[in-house]
Write an enzyme that holds these catalytic residues in place. Structure first.
Site, PDB file in Angstrom:
ATOM      1  N   LYS A 295       0.945  -1.300   0.182  1.00  0.00           N
ATOM      2  CA  LYS A 295       0.019  -0.031   0.017  1.00  0.00           C
ATOM      3  C   LYS A 295       0.903   1.419  -0.061  1.00  0.00           C
ATOM      4  CE  LYS A 295      -4.424   1.824   1.971  1.00  0.00           C
ATOM      5  NZ  LYS A 295      -5.068   1.755   0.739  1.00  0.00           N
TER       6      LYS A 295
HETATM    7  N1  PMP Z   1      -7.872  -1.739  -3.357  1.00  0.00           N
HETATM    8  C1  PMP Z   1      -7.292  -0.682  -3.014  1.00  0.00           C
HETATM    9  C2  PMP Z   1      -6.326  -0.188  -4.305  1.00  0.00           C
HETATM   10  C3  PMP Z   1      -7.416   0.117  -2.043  1.00  0.00           C
HETATM   11  O1  PMP Z   1      -6.787   1.436  -1.973  1.00  0.00           O
HETATM   12  C4  PMP Z   1      -8.134  -0.200  -1.127  1.00  0.00           C
HETATM   13  C5  PMP Z   1      -8.282   0.678   0.091  1.00  0.00           C
HETATM   14  N2  PMP Z   1      -7.401   0.410   1.227  1.00  0.00           N
HETATM   15  C6  PMP Z   1      -8.583  -1.326  -1.109  1.00  0.00           C
HETATM   16  C7  PMP Z   1      -8.687  -2.217  -2.000  1.00  0.00           C
HETATM   17  C8  PMP Z   1      -9.630  -2.255   0.013  1.00  0.00           C
HETATM   18  O2  PMP Z   1      -8.739  -2.245   1.173  1.00  0.00           O
HETATM   19  P1  PMP Z   1      -9.099  -2.412   2.504  1.00  0.00           P
HETATM   20  O3  PMP Z   1     -10.324  -3.140   2.662  1.00  0.00           O
HETATM   21  O4  PMP Z   1      -8.274  -3.107   3.293  1.00  0.00           O
HETATM   22  O5  PMP Z   1      -9.215  -1.038   2.894  1.00  0.00           O
END
Ligand code: PMP
Length: 304
Positions: free
Chosen positions: A155
């Site tokens: 991330k």
């Molecule tokens: N995909 C991307 C590219 C994201 O930025 C996010 C948000 N964090 C998600 C999926 C969803 O991830 P999460 O459920 O861990 O927030």
């Protein structure tokens, strides 16, 4: 946006306006940072703020830092403690979006590994309207960056330039969001959220090897579908043309929560309204994140 009083910056609680990074830092010059998006949910009845799946977000933040070869890696136990300290300092008694960031400060170039700096913000963010009404989406002509180029599983701030291209194209073409195809031409995810389809009662989502972020909400949804809704969801390669065969579709993520998708590329998904399984899942999801159902307390860290 109403500005909270305090931010964690360089690990310390400081006033909002004092959290500044130098223009020469690798974070600014090259997007050398990793972050998390986490929600805290206010439960009125308990008079309590619950941070949802804090441990899992911290685990991913540790992974992101290590993959980016940050030195030193900021200890995520400390980040979790500082997150709770910030929520208390800001006296948060409403639903918030929390963003811990670890960035590369100093004066290095794009391969600089440190010094690392921790910042955390927590800003009020109530339930968006689109969660109720659903949204439209466009299959983007921009491709999801492949794991061989830059891993979307990490991330990293810079990944969101790929998201930016797709989101802005969608906006200019009159859609509320976008869906990426990956290098193999299979469905990947949205710019900041994962994707599910429902075909003949079976929830289907692109596998974690589809160039997606390993979303914590996606994992939560899979578990809730199995354990609370008696479904057997599939994680597999998903073709674009399956969008037209689906009766329901939804995005999921910390920010997007469970957002129904009612139109894709101008065609209605199913009958073009929010589908029954999506609605049922929303009910369960919002109960779980607010710590209103027994059995999921471990996912909900109390702040007060
Ligand atoms: N995909 C991307 C590219 C994201 O930025 C996010 C948000 N964090 C998600 C999926 C969803 O991830 P999460 O459920 O861990 O927030």
């Amino acid at each position: 946006m109403s500005r909270p009083r305090f931010v964690i910056f360089d690990g310390e609680i400081v006033p909002w306006d004092e959290a500044r990074v130098h223009v020469f830092s690798p974070a600014v010059k090259y997007g050398a940072g990793v972050f998390e998006g986490i929600r805290g949910y206010w439960n009125e009845e308990h008079e309590q703020l619950y941070v949802f799946r804090l441990a899992e977000h911290m685990q991913r933040l540790d992974y992101s830092q290590r993959m980016m070869r940050f030195e030193p890696v900021v200890d995520v136990g400390m980040i979790a403690d500082r997150t709770l300290a910030l929520l208390r300092a800001n006296e948060v008694r409403e639903t918030v979006h929390i963003r811990p960031t670890v960035l590369v400060d100093g004066e290095g170039e794009s391969s600089a590994q440190g010094p690392t700096l921790l910042a955390i913000t927590a800003v009020p963010r109530p339930l968006p309207e689109r969660v109720k009404t659903g949204c439209s989406a466009q299959v983007s002509s921009w491709e999801r960056v492949s794991d061989r180029a830059m891993p979307m599983r990490v991330k990293a701030n810079a990944n969101y330039n790929n998201a930016r291209f797709a989101a802005l194209q969608a906006k200019h073409d009159g859609y509320e969001s976008a869906i990426f195809l990956n290098r193999n031409g299979k469905l990947a995810e949205g710019p900041g959220m994962c994707l599910f389809l429902v075909r003949d009662g079976i929830p289907i989502t692109p596998s974690i090897t589809s160039d997606i972020l390993e979303s914590i909400t996606r994992a939560t949804v899979l578990e809730l579908l199995r354990d609370r809704l008696g479904r057997a969801p599939l994680e597999r390669d998903v073709d674009r043309s399956e969008l037209g065969a689906a009766q329901e579709a939804f995005f999921c993520g910390t920010g997007w929560e469970i957002t129904p998708i009612t139109r894709i590329d101008g065609m209605p998904v199913g009958d073009g309204t929010v589908g029954p399984l999506t609605r049922e899942l929303q009910r369960v999801y919002f109960d779980v994140v607010h710590n209103r159902v027994a059995g999921y307390g471990e996912w909900c860290t109390p702040v007060w």
